[in-house]
Structure formats: C-alpha cells, structure tokens
Design a protein around this motif. Structure first.
Motif, PDB file in Angstrom:
ATOM      1  N   ILE A 100       0.917  -1.174   0.070  1.00  0.00           N
ATOM      2  CA  ILE A 100       0.235   0.185   0.020  1.00  0.00           C
ATOM      3  C   ILE A 100       1.036   1.105  -0.137  1.00  0.00           C
ATOM      4  O   ILE A 100       2.193   1.307   0.439  1.00  0.00           O
ATOM      5  CB  ILE A 100      -0.962   0.112   1.313  1.00  0.00           C
ATOM      6  CG1 ILE A 100      -0.194  -0.039   2.684  1.00  0.00           C
ATOM      7  CG2 ILE A 100      -1.843  -1.221   1.273  1.00  0.00           C
ATOM      8  CD1 ILE A 100      -1.105   0.691   3.511  1.00  0.00           C
ATOM      9  N   SER A 101       0.320   2.498  -0.422  1.00  0.00           N
ATOM     10  CA  SER A 101       1.530   3.430  -0.456  1.00  0.00           C
ATOM     11  C   SER A 101       1.140   4.416   0.863  1.00  0.00           C
ATOM     12  O   SER A 101       0.291   4.124   1.601  1.00  0.00           O
ATOM     13  CB  SER A 101       0.863   4.370  -1.759  1.00  0.00           C
ATOM     14  OG  SER A 101      -0.537   4.917  -1.371  1.00  0.00           O
ATOM     15  N   TRP A 102       2.251   5.259   0.904  1.00  0.00           N
ATOM     16  CA  TRP A 102       2.289   6.138   2.187  1.00  0.00           C
ATOM     17  C   TRP A 102       1.011   6.990   2.277  1.00  0.00           C
ATOM     18  O   TRP A 102       0.451   7.307   3.349  1.00  0.00           O
ATOM     19  CB  TRP A 102       3.478   6.794   2.233  1.00  0.00           C
ATOM     20  CG  TRP A 102       4.618   5.763   2.338  1.00  0.00           C
ATOM     21  CD1 TRP A 102       5.576   5.564   1.438  1.00  0.00           C
ATOM     22  CD2 TRP A 102       5.155   5.347   3.681  1.00  0.00           C
ATOM     23  NE1 TRP A 102       6.517   4.657   2.441  1.00  0.00           N
ATOM     24  CE2 TRP A 102       6.051   4.521   3.610  1.00  0.00           C
ATOM     25  CE3 TRP A 102       4.600   5.453   5.007  1.00  0.00           C
ATOM     26  CZ2 TRP A 102       6.923   3.778   4.618  1.00  0.00           C
ATOM     27  CZ3 TRP A 102       5.226   4.696   6.063  1.00  0.00           C
ATOM     28  CH2 TRP A 102       6.417   3.952   5.887  1.00  0.00           C
ATOM     29  N   SER A 103       0.496   7.378   0.997  1.00  0.00           N
ATOM     30  CA  SER A 103      -0.627   8.403   1.066  1.00  0.00           C
ATOM     31  C   SER A 103      -1.781   7.463   1.421  1.00  0.00           C
ATOM     32  O   SER A 103      -2.773   8.126   2.167  1.00  0.00           O
ATOM     33  CB  SER A 103      -0.962   9.070  -0.233  1.00  0.00           C
ATOM     34  OG  SER A 103      -0.645   8.079  -1.153  1.00  0.00           O
ATOM     35  N   LYS A 104      -1.963   6.178   1.080  1.00  0.00           N
ATOM     36  CA  LYS A 104      -3.391   5.579   1.371  1.00  0.00           C
ATOM     37  C   LYS A 104      -3.140   4.977   2.902  1.00  0.00           C
ATOM     38  O   LYS A 104      -4.106   5.197   3.578  1.00  0.00           O
ATOM     39  CB  LYS A 104      -3.093   3.973   0.515  1.00  0.00           C
ATOM     40  CG  LYS A 104      -3.950   2.944   0.936  1.00  0.00           C
ATOM     41  CD  LYS A 104      -5.031   2.580   0.012  1.00  0.00           C
ATOM     42  CE  LYS A 104      -6.011   1.299   0.240  1.00  0.00           C
ATOM     43  NZ  LYS A 104      -7.162   1.420   0.918  1.00  0.00           N
ATOM     44  N   LEU A 105      -2.042   4.938   3.377  1.00  0.00           N
ATOM     45  CA  LEU A 105      -1.985   4.810   4.855  1.00  0.00           C
ATOM     46  C   LEU A 105      -2.318   6.040   5.689  1.00  0.00           C
ATOM     47  O   LEU A 105      -3.134   5.766   6.476  1.00  0.00           O
ATOM     48  CB  LEU A 105      -0.347   4.591   5.189  1.00  0.00           C
ATOM     49  CG  LEU A 105      -0.150   4.305   6.757  1.00  0.00           C
ATOM     50  CD1 LEU A 105      -0.420   2.913   7.346  1.00  0.00           C
ATOM     51  CD2 LEU A 105       1.420   4.692   6.946  1.00  0.00           C
ATOM     52  N   GLU A 106      -2.030   7.096   5.084  1.00  0.00           N
ATOM     53  CA  GLU A 106      -2.393   8.299   5.796  1.00  0.00           C
ATOM     54  C   GLU A 106      -4.041   8.567   5.699  1.00  0.00           C
ATOM     55  O   GLU A 106      -4.550   8.791   6.658  1.00  0.00           O
ATOM     56  CB  GLU A 106      -1.621   9.566   5.186  1.00  0.00           C
ATOM     57  CG  GLU A 106      -1.903  10.802   5.797  1.00  0.00           C
ATOM     58  CD  GLU A 106      -0.972  12.000   5.215  1.00  0.00           C
ATOM     59  OE1 GLU A 106      -0.240  11.803   4.703  1.00  0.00           O
ATOM     60  OE2 GLU A 106      -1.103  13.133   5.904  1.00  0.00           O
ATOM     61  N   LEU A 107      -4.370   8.215   4.387  1.00  0.00           N
ATOM     62  CA  LEU A 107      -5.820   8.400   4.270  1.00  0.00           C
ATOM     63  C   LEU A 107      -6.907   7.297   4.807  1.00  0.00           C
ATOM     64  O   LEU A 107      -7.717   7.797   5.419  1.00  0.00           O
ATOM     65  CB  LEU A 107      -6.158   8.357   2.578  1.00  0.00           C
ATOM     66  CG  LEU A 107      -6.110   9.783   1.806  1.00  0.00           C
ATOM     67  CD1 LEU A 107      -6.317   9.347   0.362  1.00  0.00           C
ATOM     68  CD2 LEU A 107      -7.139  10.595   2.217  1.00  0.00           C
ATOM     69  N   SER A 108      -6.314   6.036   4.991  1.00  0.00           N
ATOM     70  CA  SER A 108      -7.142   5.113   5.346  1.00  0.00           C
ATOM     71  C   SER A 108      -6.742   4.454   6.451  1.00  0.00           C
ATOM     72  O   SER A 108      -7.578   3.404   7.024  1.00  0.00           O
ATOM     73  CB  SER A 108      -7.377   4.013   4.293  1.00  0.00           C
ATOM     74  OG  SER A 108      -7.476   4.557   2.909  1.00  0.00           O
ATOM     75  N   GLY A 109      -5.637   4.605   7.169  1.00  0.00           N
ATOM     76  CA  GLY A 109      -4.928   3.954   8.414  1.00  0.00           C
ATOM     77  C   GLY A 109      -4.804   2.740   8.052  1.00  0.00           C
ATOM     78  O   GLY A 109      -4.403   2.238   6.898  1.00  0.00           O
ATOM     79  N   LEU A 110      -4.269   1.940   9.022  1.00  0.00           N
ATOM     80  CA  LEU A 110      -4.109   0.852   9.175  1.00  0.00           C
ATOM     81  C   LEU A 110      -4.820  -0.089   8.480  1.00  0.00           C
ATOM     82  O   LEU A 110      -6.153  -0.132   8.729  1.00  0.00           O
ATOM     83  CB  LEU A 110      -3.622   0.316  10.617  1.00  0.00           C
ATOM     84  CG  LEU A 110      -2.655   0.890  11.409  1.00  0.00           C
ATOM     85  CD1 LEU A 110      -2.464   0.049  12.611  1.00  0.00           C
ATOM     86  CD2 LEU A 110      -1.355   1.031  10.638  1.00  0.00           C
ATOM     87  N   PRO A 111      -4.576  -1.243   7.710  1.00  0.00           N
ATOM     88  CA  PRO A 111      -5.413  -2.370   7.291  1.00  0.00           C
ATOM     89  C   PRO A 111      -6.128  -3.070   8.563  1.00  0.00           C
ATOM     90  O   PRO A 111      -5.487  -3.145   9.575  1.00  0.00           O
ATOM     91  CB  PRO A 111      -4.351  -3.368   6.482  1.00  0.00           C
ATOM     92  CG  PRO A 111      -3.325  -2.624   6.014  1.00  0.00           C
ATOM     93  CD  PRO A 111      -3.336  -1.593   7.262  1.00  0.00           C
TER      94      PRO A 111
END
Ligand SMILES: NC(=O)c1ccc[n+]([C@@H]2O[C@H](COP(=O)([O-])OP(=O)(O)OC[C@H]3O[C@@H](n4cnc5c(N)ncnc54)[C@H](OP(=O)(O)O)[C@@H]3O)[C@@H](O)[C@H]2O)c1
Length: 305
Positions: A42-53
C-alpha cells in the motif's frame, strides 16, 4: 481468530524481504508500505488516508534512504532525504497506530547503533546514553522520538549493527572485491564492527512481535564483539581468498565524505544486554559461522527472489 496481519514500512528492502519471508513461513499475512505499487503494497498516502489495514497485529518500520548509496553524493539535499525518509515514515506509522480503533499489539522500529558515539574505549548497552553529537546519533535520536505510540501498544526499538547477509547491505557491496582477492581491512582495522546476521535480526524482530513482555530498546548485535580486522580475516578465510589490501581511511573520507565514511572507519563496542536477558537465542553468534553461511558466490537459498 487472532489477527495475523503485519504491516512493514520499507518491507521491499534487504531486511524487509528477508523478514517478510520468515513471517509468511510462520503463517502471517504481510503487507508493505512502499513508494511503488505492488501486489502486497500500500502507498504512504493510502496509509495516511485510510489508516492501518484491518486486523493488523504488528507494525514494523524499515523504511529509509540508504546511507551507502554510492551513486549519491553526500549533499545537504541527500542528507535531508536520509533523515526525512526515516523520521516521516516513522511518524506516519505511529500516527496510523494511534488513530486506529483496532490497535496492533506492537510497533517495532529498526534504527542503528549509530545512536552511540564511536569510541575504542567505551562499552555500550541499552542503558547507555545516546550522545547526539554526530550526524548519525542526532538522526537516531530524532528517528526514535518519532516512534511515539500510545499505550497499550508496545514499542520496541532495535538498534541494529551492520546486517550481514549475502544479498544486501555491506556484504553485497564487498562481495566482488573480496571474491577477487582485493579485500582488506578499513583504515587501521582496529575500529569495532557491531554486526548481526540477517537471520538473527529477522528472528529478533519476530521475537519482539510474539513476546508480550518485550519492550523498549534492544541492541540488535551479536554478543561476540569484533573489530573490522577480525571481520576482514574471517570473511576472506571463508571465501578462501587473501585480504592484504587495506583501504586507507583518507581515501574513503575523500570518496564518501568523512561524515558518511565514519560508518566504516569508526565503530562502537555494543553489547546486547537486554536481548540476552529476554532469552533470545542467536543462530550466528560467531563471525566465522556467519561468514561460512554467506561466503558463497551462488548460494542455494536466495531469499530475495
Ligand atoms: N542494512 C543494514 O546493515 C542496517 C543496519 C542498521 C540499521 N539499518 C536500518 O534498517 C532499515 C532497513 O535497512 P535495509 O538494509 O533493509 O535498507 P534497504 O534495503 O535500502 O530498504 C529500505 C527500504 O526503505 C524504502 N525507502 C528508501 N528510500 C526511501 C525514501 N526516500 N522514502 C521512503 N521510503 C524509502 C524502500 O522501500 P520502497 O522503495 O518500497 O519505498 C526500501 O526498500 C533502514 O532504516 C536502515 O537504516 C540497516
């Protein structure tokens, strides 16, 4: 069913690939946070937007621009990249953990023994102060501060020595010259070389994930302390090659910049006191055994494929 998902920042690198293999072999699902797309990324921006899986049981950070990327000069811009790639990724993971409703049990951050001032006299265990007087110790202090997670999430910081394995880091850079018989000590060779075999570092990270009593700083080094000269002789012997060509410190200072070259020309005597107290068992305590494992041009096992 207990959560078995583990998220690794920078899991696509040398340590991360070896760690991912070990974790998958032990029944975990591994996702990486990476700059490039990939099936398990996952991308760093997805982590920032959606949080932890969902159902993430552990988060590990291994992201960071390589210090020893010889294609890059030691400029202020490169130094900033070295710093930001560690501090911002650690902050991003800590923030995602703190904001998560379904919290992981543990955050493991791998930093370095550069936290301790290079010295031929001092001996350091995990309770020793980090002095913050050179670039690497200042960086490590900031990097570790960025790993600010709220209880009950356990924080484990592993200050790793040089990680030795066939397919990455120092051995990858040195293999060809040593194999061709052009190896030699660095400078006087008297500087300590805090080291750990890649299988022991990945084993220690897994140990930190799985043991609920483990927390705080651990020195990720072999308990058998060696010098650069001792490493040089062991590696050359395992390859059955001579190692008579020392690399003068002044040449490295000129080629790499003395601030960066100190990673090779200076060292620290580091003891893994807390790691031993926790009862972690090393596979490779002796440098001779470690060198025997990776001193092969084409070993059977290639974990990075
Ligand atoms: N290897 C050693 O001897 C050693 C010793 C002590 C400490 N450490 C520390 O352990 C960590 C992992 O080491 P390693 O040897 O596995 O390093 P590595 O092979 O260079 O992998 C590091 C990973 O970090 C990511 N990365 C690189 N530049 C980045 C940037 N500018 N921004 C965000 N991510 C970036 C990359 O992942 P993507 O390209 O997928 O984004 C890369 O796969 C590093 O922090 C290193 O300082 C290593």
């Amino acid at each position: 069913m207990a959560a078995r998902n583990i998220l690794i920042g920078g899991g696509t690198g040398f340590i991360g690939k070896n760690l991912g293999e070990l974790l998958i072999a032990n029944g975990y699902n591994v996702m990486n946070v990476a700059r490039m797309p990939g099936t398990s990324n996952i991308s760093w921006s997805k982590l920032e937007l959606s949080g932890l899986p969902t159902r993430t049981c552990a988060v590990i950070n291994l992201a960071g621009q390589q210090f020893m990327d010889f294609t890059k000069s030691w400029t202020p811009g490169f130094k900033q990249n070295v710093q930001n790639s560690r501090i911002y990724t650690t902050k991003a993971l800590a923030k995602a953990i703190n904001q998560s409703k379904d919290k992981p049990k543990v955050f493991v951050l791998v930093t370095g023994v550069g936290a301790y001032e290079p010295s031929e006299r001092n001996k350091y265990d995990e309770s020793s102060p980090t002095t913050g007087i050179d670039f690497f110790s200042r960086l490590t202090v900031e990097w570790e501060k960025a790993a600010c997670v709220d209880p009950p999430v356990r924080l484990v910081i592993i200050r790793s020595g040089v990680v030795l394995g066939r397919w990455g880091g120092m051995i990858k850079n040195m293999f060809v010259p040593f194999y061709l018989g052009f190896g030699g000590r660095i400078g006087s060779g008297k500087q300590y070389l805090p080291w750990i075999h890649i299988d022991d570092l990945t084993g220690l990270i897994k140990f930190a994930v799985e043991n609920d009593n483990v927390q705080g700083v651990l020195n990720g080094v072999s308990p058998k302390v060696i010098t650069n000269e001792e490493f040089t002789q062991s590696f050359a012997k395992a390859l059955r090659r001579p190692a008579f060509l020392p690399v003068p410190e002044s040449v490295l200072n000129f080629l790499l910049n003395s601030e960066r070259a100190m990673l090779m020309t200076k060292g620290q005597y580091v003891i893994p006191k807390r790691v031993l107290e926790y009862g972690f068992k090393y596979r490779y305590e002796n440098i001779e055994d470690a060198c025997q494992e990776f001193a092969h041009l084409c070993p059977k096992k290639h974990p990075l494929k």
